[in-house]
Every structure is written in structure tokens, then in C-alpha cells.
Write a protein that holds these residues in place. Structure first.
Motif, mmCIF file in Angstrom:
data_model
loop_
_atom_site.group_PDB
_atom_site.id
_atom_site.type_symbol
_atom_site.label_atom_id
_atom_site.label_comp_id
_atom_site.label_asym_id
_atom_site.label_seq_id
_atom_site.Cartn_x
_atom_site.Cartn_y
_atom_site.Cartn_z
ATOM 1 N N GLY A 212 33.967 15.653 10.027
ATOM 2 C CA GLY A 212 33.366 15.060 8.829
ATOM 3 C C GLY A 212 32.608 13.788 9.135
ATOM 4 O O GLY A 212 31.696 13.396 8.405
ATOM 5 N N LEU A 213 32.983 13.154 10.222
ATOM 6 C CA LEU A 213 32.306 11.917 10.628
ATOM 7 C C LEU A 213 30.796 12.107 10.713
ATOM 8 O O LEU A 213 30.027 11.223 10.352
ATOM 9 N N VAL A 214 30.394 13.252 11.232
ATOM 10 C CA VAL A 214 28.974 13.452 11.472
ATOM 11 C C VAL A 214 28.194 13.344 10.169
ATOM 12 O O VAL A 214 27.176 12.654 10.091
ATOM 13 N N VAL A 215 28.703 14.009 9.145
ATOM 14 C CA VAL A 215 28.008 13.932 7.868
ATOM 15 C C VAL A 215 28.211 12.554 7.240
ATOM 16 O O VAL A 215 27.275 11.949 6.722
ATOM 17 N N ALA A 216 29.434 12.067 7.324
ATOM 18 C CA ALA A 216 29.723 10.778 6.691
ATOM 19 C C ALA A 216 28.885 9.674 7.308
ATOM 20 O O ALA A 216 28.376 8.789 6.618
ATOM 21 N N GLU A 217 28.709 9.735 8.603
ATOM 22 C CA GLU A 217 27.963 8.665 9.265
ATOM 23 C C GLU A 217 26.455 8.879 9.200
ATOM 24 O O GLU A 217 25.681 8.061 9.675
ATOM 25 N N LEU A 218 26.051 9.983 8.602
ATOM 26 C CA LEU A 218 24.632 10.153 8.275
ATOM 27 C C LEU A 218 24.287 9.239 7.117
ATOM 28 O O LEU A 218 23.141 8.925 6.869
ATOM 29 N N MET A 219 25.331 8.887 6.382
ATOM 30 C CA MET A 219 25.157 8.204 5.116
ATOM 31 C C MET A 219 25.127 6.702 5.356
ATOM 32 O O MET A 219 26.148 6.037 5.276
ATOM 33 N N GLY A 220 23.955 6.233 5.682
ATOM 34 C CA GLY A 220 23.764 4.802 5.795
ATOM 35 C C GLY A 220 24.781 4.069 6.619
ATOM 36 O O GLY A 220 25.428 3.130 6.145
ATOM 37 N N SER A 221 24.960 4.469 7.871
ATOM 38 C CA SER A 221 25.834 3.664 8.696
ATOM 39 C C SER A 221 25.058 3.216 9.917
ATOM 40 O O SER A 221 23.941 3.665 10.165
ATOM 41 N N SER A 222 25.615 2.294 10.657
ATOM 42 C CA SER A 222 24.889 1.824 11.821
ATOM 43 C C SER A 222 25.798 1.752 13.033
ATOM 44 O O SER A 222 25.516 1.070 13.995
ATOM 45 N N ALA A 223 26.903 2.443 12.959
ATOM 46 C CA ALA A 223 27.771 2.559 14.122
ATOM 47 C C ALA A 223 28.679 3.759 13.937
ATOM 48 O O ALA A 223 28.812 4.286 12.829
ATOM 49 N N GLY A 224 29.284 4.162 15.021
ATOM 50 C CA GLY A 224 30.148 5.318 14.963
ATOM 51 C C GLY A 224 29.600 6.416 15.859
ATOM 52 O O GLY A 224 28.413 6.470 16.133
ATOM 53 N N VAL A 225 30.504 7.275 16.314
ATOM 54 C CA VAL A 225 30.078 8.312 17.247
ATOM 55 C C VAL A 225 29.114 9.283 16.563
ATOM 56 O O VAL A 225 28.120 9.714 17.159
ATOM 57 N N GLY A 226 29.401 9.603 15.307
ATOM 58 C CA GLY A 226 28.521 10.502 14.572
ATOM 59 C C GLY A 226 27.133 9.886 14.437
ATOM 60 O O GLY A 226 26.113 10.538 14.661
ATOM 61 N N TYR A 227 27.119 8.614 14.089
ATOM 62 C CA TYR A 227 25.850 7.892 13.996
ATOM 63 C C TYR A 227 25.136 7.924 15.343
ATOM 64 O O TYR A 227 23.931 8.168 15.416
ATOM 65 N N MET A 228 25.899 7.667 16.381
ATOM 66 C CA MET A 228 25.316 7.630 17.717
ATOM 67 C C MET A 228 24.615 8.953 18.031
ATOM 68 O O MET A 228 23.482 8.979 18.517
ATOM 69 N N ILE A 229 25.298 10.046 17.715
ATOM 70 C CA ILE A 229 24.704 11.358 17.977
ATOM 71 C C ILE A 229 23.420 11.539 17.182
ATOM 72 O O ILE A 229 22.370 11.912 17.720
#
Ligand SMILES: Nc1ncnc2c1ncn2[C@@H]1O[C@H](COP(=O)(O)OP(=O)(O)OP(=O)(O)O)[C@@H](O)[C@H]1O
Ligand SMILES: Nc1ncnc2c1ncn2[C@@H]1O[C@H](COP(=O)(O)OP(=O)(O)OP(=O)(O)O)[C@@H](O)[C@H]1O
Ligand SMILES: [Mg+2]
Ligand SMILES: [Mg+2]
Lengths: 278, 306, 255, 278, 255
Positions: A212-229
Motif C-alpha cells: 500500500g505504501l506505493v499508492v500511499a506515497e504517490l499522494m504528495g509525499s517526499s520520502a519513503g521507499v514507495g516515493y523513491m521508486i
């Protein structure tokens, strides 16, 4: 004679107790064989430059990128934040799933009223509801955690529910005769009896929270493994994408293994099939 | 949260691309400026335009920078925002990539070929323009819908013949792998402008903060122009990409901070009409309605509150 | 003041076919009485006990205890199930304590005593899967005894025990019954046992289960199995029982 | 007396047989209460224009859009294609999951070698591997179906595996004494015994396949419900997004209900807890 | 030509503590012999049967059949388990057929005959949860008999049956044994039963299970339980058994 012994679960705890440590270690070794073969093949393909690096970077390149990410400290920032989000989301979602699973599993009335709605929610796609989450919870951690929790909820819920409904009604009769208080009924009957299923749900939920991180971190974040990808994808940094994928796989496997250790500990009372050794 | 006079936080959206906003963010210029008013700055990163409109509609986002196509979609969907400045003309930001040695040398050669594009992006609009310019009909080419990061491997592996895409992919592909730009915006004189947006309600309640925002942004734009080398270094470090690529991207996407000209508006209107024709948007819009150059004029004039 | 049992009809639907299991079973059990129930296998003894315990409410009739209808099970009725039904995730002592806490001094003591009584010393920490058939049955007995119910319903409680352990536990049961003045209803397939323990013996017929005869056993305790009175009652029960079966045996079969 | 009857599972088939149709219908009615309340509240919020339509269109508007979509035939095109993709993906993924679950559940050796790798694959995010899928399988139906299959695989796999490992080893002993041929062991022992878990896995997998559409249809498609949603999101057509969400929820719930009917049919032999009616 | 049993040691580790269950059990069973095993509850009778069947290989010793070591179970040995172990998803007739197909004419016929023999006519289509304890046990018996194994291992097969059904099935068993010349090893807690059926009776002691005595029963079939020879052997077995228990009973307890 001894050769057969471990195939007999009825052989009892003696065998189990004796063989556990070595068997465990041996199993570990075996588990690595397949991944290692794949990685070697992959490196070979990479070294022969059969496939463009931007599409499929070789393991060695990925390793180098990984090293750089660690050296720059970026890696731990991303990982730390992601783990935190996933953990919060998991505990929230799985906790609620367990609770509702128990309540709804316990009561036919609650099932009639609530379960259909929950089942409908289950197939609402995350990517489609992010706008609503943004509306309700903004771009902060909250909405990310909730989105993860939403995903983590269902496997635990469904497995707990089914676990309870799979409990032998004969044991319920015993609890009724002994007039178990409802909370004893939960702690001494329902929870232990549906534990195998609950742990299964937890394993699936852990996976889902992590994904779920991948979708969650699509949502306006600027760090995190999902964001990184996703950020790396934006700039075609395929090696970085792969580092991300590997982190996902590794952390996923790790947490899963933890739950399975727990499984072995908690379900020692079961007299169940251990798999054929031949 | 930002209704009424007591403004505590402003929310700025920044796309995952190379924009002076990133530089300003890195340097903390907005924070410094708004701290004077006791206002905090909250940054949110986005992958693409549409979610930013969701943010604006939900009043969770006050400023952002978005490309031409999403702006039209946003307006058609009734999101309440204003374009307060041109952040890019995008003449060279869009192009069509082909592989070296693919045998496609002219836009007319696209006939019958597989062309990847992300629907609703500026590349989409651009592709249709190119097709039109080549004297072809949209049905003459096989248009394949792919998000940029999915089109990339498809392009590399030869599964598609051409790719209508924007920076930084143009630079990445031409520098890092064997791709050529078949045509870019400049060659067909096609703008793909980018805009600085503000949430309308925010602009009504805090006009002076809007001006302040544009001023700081202006500072960043100017800094990038005057400190090219440092800017390249900074972007390269933030995003972890090659300096060579960054430099190329920056050359192709000169940042701007100026009023929106009639010329741009006209281009936008054409795009909007075209999208309506394609049924991508479901009502006809007048793109002028969302243009508000008053803030940028004030900001560029300078000195009215200092 | 007594337990009054009236089951006009109890039926199961098996694969669409309705099968009457119990019919016109009327019994009144005095407080402190020891009733044993015998009957051919599958005649409905277990079903009857479940109905009395309030575990099965889907029948036509009425069970009442001191005038109050029994609608749901409770600790005033203890139940030893035919198939032990231990909780597989609890050790022997936990199973005996069940919902009660072993940390409580009084419970701990009683549980230990009971473990001694049913001869499971040393097996306290075993899980059900590590128990032999007879040991499981003894755990189930201890679990029911711990709660000292007013009525104890026992469904073939000694079926899996060897002769000596069985005899020992029969005596234990008699002792408890006389001491605590419990009401006991015991289902068994051992005619000796039924005569050894009961005040009255109810003999059921099969298909549907009806009460064929209720035989009083007016013998003082402790009883001797070898005494002529005992043997004559035993013979009588045997004869009545024989009539419930559709087939008969040659002389000297000696059951 | 009869009042208590249905709370007693031991009450047996008579009760079940008698009460099934009405109980089922009654349960259905109850399930609708909560969604109806939510929709009414939602319409109220929409009618009072408390929230921008772009973010949360009112049910009535969604209904209108829905009508238009049906009228234009667009709806059925999207739905048809999506169902087809999801179905293919599901059968492929769940089928493989069942097969591998059986094999690996059956054999400790297969477990040692394969399970760790599979567990690692489980937490590889879909969104991150789409480029690889495009590379390997192009952007045709194949890669979409495979992506869906990838997701559908795991719940069935894990549940089947755990189901088998949860089978009472005493029954395995019986099978050994009776010298069941291995295929009889599968059909007469393992499958029925782990059926509750397998069906659970199927339910989860169905949900996952259905959800997988969203990511799969991001990938070079021009039709399908997932495409419709993401396309509508691209153009901020929130009402259309919601139509998509509702379709997802409805189809998801529908398929889930089908499996549960199957569950009731196939698991009639179980003597398990049915939930408290009070 | 015989079954040779040698179990030097069989132990279980329960909660870290090793408990010897069987020790120095040596027995040789001739082809076609009927051996019964009696012993106190929990002494290791079921464990011994499982070892003989090849279900438990974790022991020190050797079981061989006609000289060949038995390492895994198979149809040449039939096993009736103490706890029935029916497949809950199969009906009575399916359970009896188990892996065999009821569609085959020969099997169908044999299953129907066996259902008649164990008196389950009318219950063919019932699922285990709809069976009484005794009915389940009879299904398990039928399942084992269907396969006509060379050796039949029976673990208290009649424990849950009433006196008459039990007598009937004992006779059925004797008949089959004599007809098919099977080897039978039957564990029971009923001394009468052991004398009624056996060629030899093995009496086990508890903790650890050792062979206390092997008593031959040289009586012709059919046997009469009331005959004086029968009674005297019964008394002898009882006395030997009594010695295996740590406690003794007063005279006239009459077990
Ligand atoms: N849940 C059930 N569903 C359907 N039929 C049942 C159910 N429980 C019991 N029966 C039927 O009811 C009858 C009586 O069963 P019950 O268990 O009361 O017999 P019993 O007298 O206890 O026999 P036994 O001495 O063998 O234990 C049997 O024929 C059985 O098939
Ligand atoms: N799986 C196991 N793990 C640990 N201990 C076991 C296991 N199975 C049996 N035992 C122990 O072995 C001993 C003998 O058990 P077994 O079942 O052979 O007894 P039994 O002679 O059949 O008794 P009964 O007449 O009560 O059935 C018991 O003390 C029991 O606790
Ligand atoms: Mg019974
Ligand atoms: Mg035993």
C-alpha cells in the motif's frame, strides 16, 4: 527406522524438538538456492548486455546504486519513513480488522448489517479513492496511514471472521455448558481456535500494508521507499527502482518470516500435517 | 484551514520535475519570506497534474505549477483556480522521440507506426498537433496509451516506434540511449505552456500573499538563470541524475515567471477546443476565464510593499 | 422439587428425510437421585442429554428444573460429553480449570486434588494431542467435577477406561454424589455399571427412542457386584434391554 | 423453545433447512440498510453543496453520469473488457496458486526450496514492476492478464498452503493406513479438508484480481473500468470516477457473494459455529 | 512366517521431559493368531499398535512381517483407531469406501453388505456429524473390514457400543477372522472381551509399558462366557491385571 520418523507427525514432540534447529537452518539454506540462481542468470544477461540497462540493470549495478543510497543516508531516511507508515497503517488496519472480525464473527446480527457493506468496500480501488482521502485527511501522514490501513483491514477481517465461523461448534457447546463469560469465550475459545486463520490474515495484511505504501506515497509525499521508486521512475533511474523493489521484497519476506516464527510458537498445540519429506 | 484572515500555513504543490520551486524549497526562500508573516510553508510533491487539482478542489493546496492539458481538464471539471503566471512556454519541452536508425525521418513517416503517449498529458495534445501538421488523420497512426515510465521500456525494447514525451525524458533518451528527437515544439511552433496556479478562494482572501509568492518564485527563476552551474549541481544532487542530462533539460525548459500573453491564451484555447472535440473534456470552456495576470504584474513591478 | 423431562418429539432431518429420534420421553428425576440411561447404540441417549442440558432447543416438549424451564445451558448443569471435547490449545490442568484462573489459590488446589483423583498426576502440562484416549476422558470428568453442578449429565464417561480405573472412578462418582447430594443422569452401555450406580435405570428403545421401562434399584451403598440381589437386577435389566433390540441371543451368550 | 434453536448449531440440519430461505432473504435486506443510510447522507451533503462537486459529486449526479455511460454503450464496453481481463487473470493466478499451494503444502522439500522466493515476490509492488511486464510481455492483453494473475496468485497460494498444513494429521494417518494413492490423497483428503481455507483464498484473490485492473489498465489500454477511472481522474471527471468505484464495489461484492454461496454448498459437512443470534 | 514385534524403547518428550512409554516389548504373533492386549489406561497400548502399523517410526526396535521390516503403513495392515477418525466431508458409505469408488459394482456390493453387518442400514447418507458415538465407531469398523487386510489392528473397537451390538460385532469379527485367516491384534479394556476373542492375551504394565504376562486361551470357538473354564481364565487375567496397577481392590469388587 529413524529415516521415516519425521514424516510421521504422530512421531511426536521428540522428533520435533530434536530436529528443529538443524531443520530450520537447512531450510534456510535451501530457500536461497533459487534466488541465487536467478540473480546469477540475471547478472549474466546484464554482463552480456542483452538488455538495455535502463530497462533491466544488472544486479551489480543495482548493488552499486544501493551502496550509494546507503552512503548518502538517503536509503535509511526512505526506509525509516516507509516502515513507520506501513507499521502505523498495519496496526490500525489489522487491529480494526481483528476487532470487527471478532465482533461480526461472533454475532450473526452484526454480520447481516455490516458484512455486506464491508465486502463492497473491499473492492474499491485505492488509486481511485485517493482523491477522497486527500479531501478528508489532506496530504499529511494521516491520509497515507489510513490508506494503508484500508488495505490492511480486509485480509485480517475476512480471515478472522472465517476463523471464528470455522470453530468446531462442539467446543462452543462446552463453553456454553461451562457458562464462559463472553470475554473468556473470546480469549479462551475463539482467539485460540481461530488463531491459525488470524495469523494467516496478518501475514496477508502485512504484505498488503507494505504494498500500500506505493499508492500511499504517490499522494504528495517526499520520502519513503514507495516515493523513491516512483520518483526514480519519473526519471528513468531503473537501478534505483530495482533497489526499491528489492527493499520491498526483503522487508516483506522478513516480516513474513517473523509472523511464521510466531505461528510456530503459538500453534504448538496443533496436531497437524507437516508436509511430506519425500 | 486557510479560510479567514488568520493564515497559518500555505500549501505549495511541486511536481516531480526540475522546477525553480525545487531550488527555492531547497534554499528555504519561501519559508524565510513567509515566516515574516508567521506563516508556515508546507510542500507536497506530485507525480502529475491531476492530483493537484484534486488538492486544490479539496482546499488542501494553495499554489502549484501545472502543464497545459491538466489545466484545461481542471477548468472543465469546475475546479476553482486562477492562472497567475506563465512558468514555461514549453516550446522545446515536448517532442517526439524515435530510435536512431528507425527509418523515421519525417513526421509523415509516422503513418501506420505505433506511437506511445499518455492521454491527457501535454504530449497527447502535442502528438495530435504533429499528426495534423503532417497532414495525417489520428486514425493513420496507432496511438498507444502509456504512462511515461511504462513507455520507456517499451520504447527501448522496440515495442513502439515513436514516443510523444516531454522533458526530462527527451534529454534522458537522447543522451543516455540511442534516440533522436523527430520533432519538437519549436519546429512546429507549438507552445506547451506551464502555469503557476493559485486556489481562487485563497487569492481572494490573501491577495498580498499571492504576490509575495510570485516574488519569491521570481527570485528562484532569476537565480537559476544567473547561476546555471550551481543550479545544475543542485538539481543533480536533489534528484540524483546526471549533470549532463540536467543541463540539457534546463536548456530546453527555460523557467519563466511572466504574465500570460494573448498568444499563450490562444494556444490554450485551441488545445481546449481540440480536447472538447475529442470528448476528453465534456464541455466547452473559455480559457481566459481562469487567467489573472494582476498578481504577476504587481509582483514584477515590485516595491509596493517594501 | 425435581427435574422434569418431557420430550414429546425430537427429530432430525437427514438428507431431506425426517427421522424421529425421541418420542414421548417423560421422566421426573428427584433432587439427589442417580438415574442411569441405557439403550441400543444410536437410540438417542446423547440427544436426550443435550436436550436436558439446554444445548439443543429444537424439539417439542419442555424441560424444567424446580418448575423453571431450562432454555440454555449453565453451570448448574455439568456435562461430560461422549467425545471428551477438550480444548486442544490448553494443557490438562488448563482444560480442567477452563474459564477459571489457575492463579487463584482455591481453584489451583481443587484442580490438583481432582488431578490426583482421576489419576493424572504428572500429566498436568500435557496437551490433548499427547494424551491417550482414557486420559482425555479423565480430564473431561475432572473438568465437570470441578464445578460441582447441581445436576451432572454424564455421557458414557468411563467408556475408554480399563476395568480398574473405571471401578475407581465409579466409586469416586458415588462418593461425590452422596456427599454433595447432586442429581446425576448417566448414559452408559455397560449394564453392570448402570446397576452399580443407579437409583433407577431407564431403558430406551430405538427408532424412535422411547422409554421402554424404568427399573428401580433398591440396593444400599456400597454395592457388591457379586451379591445375588445385584445379579438378579442385572438379569432383569438385561432382559428388558434385550426386548428393545430386534434380534435375540441364544442362551448362555452370557453378556 | 424454538427461539433458542437457531443459536444452537447442534440443533442440526432441520433448523438449517427450514430457516435458510427466509434467513437468507432477511439477511439481504439488513445488508442494504447501512449503504442506503450512507447514500442518503451523501446526497444531503451534495444537495446542500457543502463539498465541491469535483471532489465528491452527489449520488444523483453520479447516477446521471451512469445513465449517460449506459446510454452511450461505453459502460458495457468497459465492463465487458475488464471482466474478461480480471477473469483470465484470476483463473490463471488462482489456478497456479492452488496448484503450487497444493504441491508446496504437500511437500516439505518443495516448501524449503520455493516458498521463500514466493514470499519475496509477494511484496513486490505491481506499480513498480509494470515496466518489466511491458518489456517482457508487451502492452497487449497478455501483460495485463499476467499482472492481475500475479496479484491473484498469493492469497490462494498462502491460504491453500496453510489449509493443507492445518489438516489434522490423524486423518493423514488414516490415509496412510488405507494407502491412498497420492491423487486420492489430494482429492479425498487434502482438498476437502483445506476447502474452507481455499475458498477464503479465492475470495481474497477475486478481490485482488479485480483491484489489479486499475494498475493493469494503466498500462497501454484504451478501455476497461480501471482505464475509465484513471482516464476520468486525468480529466478531473470525478462523477465518472465514482461510477467506476461503484462498479468496482458492486462487481466485487457480487463475485464475493457467489463464492459464499459456493461455500455454503460445499462446506455443509462442517459442524461449525454459525454466530450468535442474540 | 509371522509378525515379529520388538520395541526396545519408545519415548515421548513432553514439555522437555522424556517419558518412556514402552520398554522391551517383544512379541511374536503367528499368522492367523488372535492376540488381545490389555493394560491400564495410558500404558501405551495405542502407541504400540501405531508402531506395529508403521505409523510411528520414531522408536528403537524393529517390527517385521514375515522377515521384512515394516517401515510404512499399508493396506496389508488394517487399523481401527480409538477415536474413529472418520472423514467429516464424507457420508457413511463414502467413509467406508474411502479411496475406493462406490460406482464399482463389487465395492458397492461389499459396502452394502458391511453396512448391513454393522447395522447401519438407513444411515448410509449421513455425515459423521450426524452420527452417534457408537454409529461412528461402527463405520470405522466397516471401513477396516472392507479391505480384508492380512493383519487387522483394532484399538478398542467396541468401546462405544452397547452390550448387544458389541456381542454381535465380536461374533462378526470372530467369524471373519476364522474365515479369512487374518491376524488380529485387538486392544481392549474389557477383560471379558479379551478372553472371549483371543488365542493369547498380552497384559501390559504402565510406566513404562512392559509385557507383564502373556496368557494363552485354549478354548474352542464358539465360546460360552458362562462356562467354568472361561471364568477361570477370566479370573487369572484379572489377577495378572491387578498386579499391573499400583493399587488393589477388596474382594468381591466383582469386576
Ligand atoms: N446433528 C445431528 N443431525 C442429524 N442426526 C443426528 C444428529 N445427531 C444425532 N443424530 C441422529 O440421532 C440418533 C441418536 O443419536 P445419539 O447420539 O443421541 O445416539 P446415542 O443413543 O447417544 O448412541 P450411542 O450410544 O451410539 O452414542 C442417531 O440415529 C443419529 O443419527
Ligand atoms: N503424541 C504424543 N506425545 C506425547 N506423549 C504421548 C503422545 N501420544 C501418547 N503419549 C503418551 O504416551 C502414553 C501412552 O499413550 P497411549 O495412547 O499409547 O495409551 P493407551 O494405552 O492407548 O491408553 P488408553 O487405554 O487410555 O487409550 C501416555 O502417557 C501419553 O501421555
Ligand atoms: Mg451417544
Ligand atoms: Mg489408547
Amino acid at each position: 527406522m529413524r529415516a521415516v520418523s519425521s514424516s510421521t507427525s504422530a512421531a511426536g514432540p521428540k522428533t520435533v524438538a530434536k530436529q528443529k534447529p538443524t531443520a530450520f537452518r537447512r531450510a534456510w539454506g535451501k530457500g536461497f538456492i533459487l534466488p541465487v540462481i536467478i540473480i546469477l542468470l540475471w547478472q549474466l544477461i546484464g554482463s552480456l548486455e542483452l538488455i538495455s540497462k535502463t530497462v533491466l540493470p544488472a544486479p551489480y549495478d543495482i548493488l552499486l546504486t544501493f551502496r550509494d543510497l546507503i552512503a548518502s543516508g538517503e536509503f535509511f531516511t526512505h526506509l525509516g519513513i516507509s516502515i513507520q507508515r506501513a507499521a502505523f497503517g498495519f496496526f490500525l488496519g489489522a487491529g480494526l480488522g481483528l476487532l470487527l472480525g471478532l465482533v461480526i464473527g461472533f454475532s450473526k446480527i452484526a454480520e447481516d448489517y455490516l458484512d455486506p457493506s464491508l465486502q463492497m468496500l473491499r473492492t474499491v480501488p485505492h488509486l481511485a479513492v485517493t482523491p477522497l482521502f486527500i479531501l478528508w485527511f489532506g496530504f499529511d501522514e494521516l491520509s497515507k496511514v489510513l490508506l494503508i490501513a484500508l488495505g490492511a483491514f480486509f485480509p485480517v477481517y475476512i480471515n478472522t471472521f472465517s476463523g471464528i465461523r470455522g470453530v468446531d461448534s462442539k467446543l462452543f457447546d462446552v463453553a456454553r455448558v461451562l457458562e464462559f463469560h463472553w470475554c473468556k469465550q473470546v480469549t479462551k475459545l475463539i482467539l485460540p481456535a481461530s488463531l491459525p486463520n488470524i495469523l494467516l490474515g496478518i501475514r496477508l495484511s502485512l504484505g498488503v500494508s507494505w504494498l500500500g505504501l506505493v499508492v500511499a506515497e504517490l499522494m504528495g509525499s517526499s520520502a519513503g521507499v514507495g516515493y523513491m521508486i516512483m520518483d526514480a521512475r519519473q526519471f528513468s533511474q531503473t537501478d534505483k527502482v530495482f533497489v526499491g523493489i528489492l527493499i520491498f521484497a526483503a522487508v516483506g519476506k522478513l516480516t513474513d518470516s517473523l509472523v511464521r516464527v510466531l505461528e510456530r510458537k503459538c500453534l504448538g498445540w496443533r496436531n497437524s500435517y507437516l508436509g511430506n519429506h519425500k | 484551514e486557510s479560510n479567514g484572515k488568520d493564515l497559518k500555513v500555505i500549501n505549495i504543490g511541486v511536481q516531480q520535475s526540475l522546477s525553480p520551486l525545487l531550488l527555492a524549497k531547497e534554499k528555504g526562500w519561501f519559508e524565510n519570506e513567509f515566516a515574516k508573516e508567521g506563516i508556515q510553508v508546507k510542500w507536497t510533491e506530485f507525480q502529475s497534474g491531476p492530483p493537484q487539482f484534486e488538492g486544490i478542489a479539496a482546499a488542501k493546496l494553495d499554489f502549484s505549477q501545472v502543464g497545459n492539458s491538466p489545466v484545461i481538464a481542471g477548468q472543465a471539471a469546475g475546479v476553482d483556480f486562477k492562472e497567475i503566471g506563465l512558468s514555461q512556454d514549453g516550446l522545446k519541452a515536448n517532442g517526439i522521440l524515435v530510435k536512431k536508425g528507425s527509418g523515421i525521418h519525417d513526421i509523415k513517416d509516422l503513418k501506420g507506426k505505433k506511437v506511445a503517449v499518455a492521454k491527457g498529458s501535454s504530449g497527447f495534445d502535442f502528438l495530435y498537433k504533429v499528426i495534423d501538421r503532417a497532414g495525417l488523420k489520428p486514425s493513420d497512426v496507432q496511438i498507444i496509451q502509456l504512462q511515461p515510465d511504462e513507455a520507456a521500456p517499451a520504447f527501448d525494447s522496440g515495442a513502439i516506434d515513436a514516443w510523444s514525451i516531454w522533458e526530462p525524458f527527451l534529454s534522458l533518451k537522447t543522451i543516455k540511449s540511442d534516440a533522436d528527437i523527430l520533432v519538437d515544439g519549436e519546429q512546429i511552433d507549438r507552445y506547451s505552456p506551464g502555469f503557476t496556479l493559485v486556489r481562487s478562494e485563497f487569492a481572494e482572501q490573501h491577495p498580498e500573499e499571492v504576490v509575495r509568492f510570485l516574488k519569491v518564485y521570481d527570485k528562484a527563476v532569476k537565480w537559476q538563470k544567473t547561476h546555471k552551474k550551481e543550479a545544475v549541481d543542485a538539481y543533480s544532487k536533489i534528484k540524483g541524475i546526471d549533470k549532463e542530462v540536467v543541463e540539457n533539460v534546463l536548456n530546453n525548459t527555460e523557467p519563466l515567471n511572466e504574465p500570460i500573453s494573448e498568444r499563450i491564451i490562444q494556444t490554450q484555447q485551441e488545445t481546449a477546443d481540440f480536447q472538447y472535440e475529442l470528448k476528453a473534456i465534456n464541455k466547452q470552456i473559455d480559457v481566459k476565464e481562469v487567467v489573472d495576470n494582476s498578481f504577476i504584474k504587481k509582483a514584477l513591478k515590485g516595491g509596493d510593499d517594501e | 422439587m425435581s427435574l422434569s423431562i418431557r420430550v414429546n418429539e425430537k427429530a432430525f432431518v437427514n438428507g431431506g428425510r425426517k427421522a424421529n429420534v425421541l418420542q414421548d420421553v417423560k421422566l421426573s428425576v428427584e433432587n439427589g437421585e442417580f438415574l442411569t440411561v441405557i439403550g441400543p447404540s444410536g437410540c438417542g441417549k446423547s440427544t436426550l442429554l443435550k436436550i436436558i442440558a439446554g444445548l439443543d432447543g429444537d424439539y417439542d416438549g419442555r424441560i424444567s428444573m424446580n418448575g423453571r424451564e431450562i432454555k440454555a445451558p449453565g453451570i448448574q448443569q455439568g456435562f461430560i460429553f461422549q467425545e471428551h471435547r477438550l480444548f486442544p490449545w490448553m494443557t490438562v490442568e488448563q482444560n480442567i480449570a477452563a474459564d477459571l484462573s489457575l492463579k487463584e489459590q482455591a481453584i489451583r488446589k481443587k484442580v490438583d486434588e481432582l488431578i490426583e483423583t482421576v489419576r493424572l498426576k504428572g500429566a498436568e502440562k500435557l496437551y490433548p494431542r499427547e494424551l491417550s484416549g482414557g486420559m482425555s476422558q479423565r480430564v473431561a470428568i475432572a473438568r465437570a467435577l470441578l464445578r460441582e453442578p447441581d445436576i451432572l449429565l454424564l455421557d458414557e464417561p468411563f467408556g475408554a477406561l480399563d476395568a480398574f480405573t473405571r471401578k475407581h472412578l465409579q466409586d469416586v462418582l458415588t462418593e461425590i454424589w452422596r456427599e454433595k447430594n447432586m442429581t446425576m443422569i448417566l448414559v452408559t452401555h455397560d449394564i453392570d455399571e448402570s446397576v452399580y450406580l443407579a437409583n433407577r435405570i431407564a431403558v430406551l428403545t430405538a427408532k424412535p427412542g422411547k422409554i421402554h421401562k424404568v427399573i428401580p434399584v433398591d440396593l444400599p451403598f456400597p454395592r457388591s457386584r457379586t451379591s445375588p440381589v445385584f445379579q438378579s437386577i442385572r438379569q432383569r435389566v438385561l432382559k428388558e434391554f434385550e426386548q428393545t433390540e430386534e434380534f435375540s441371543f441364544q442362551e448362555g451368550s452370557g453378556i
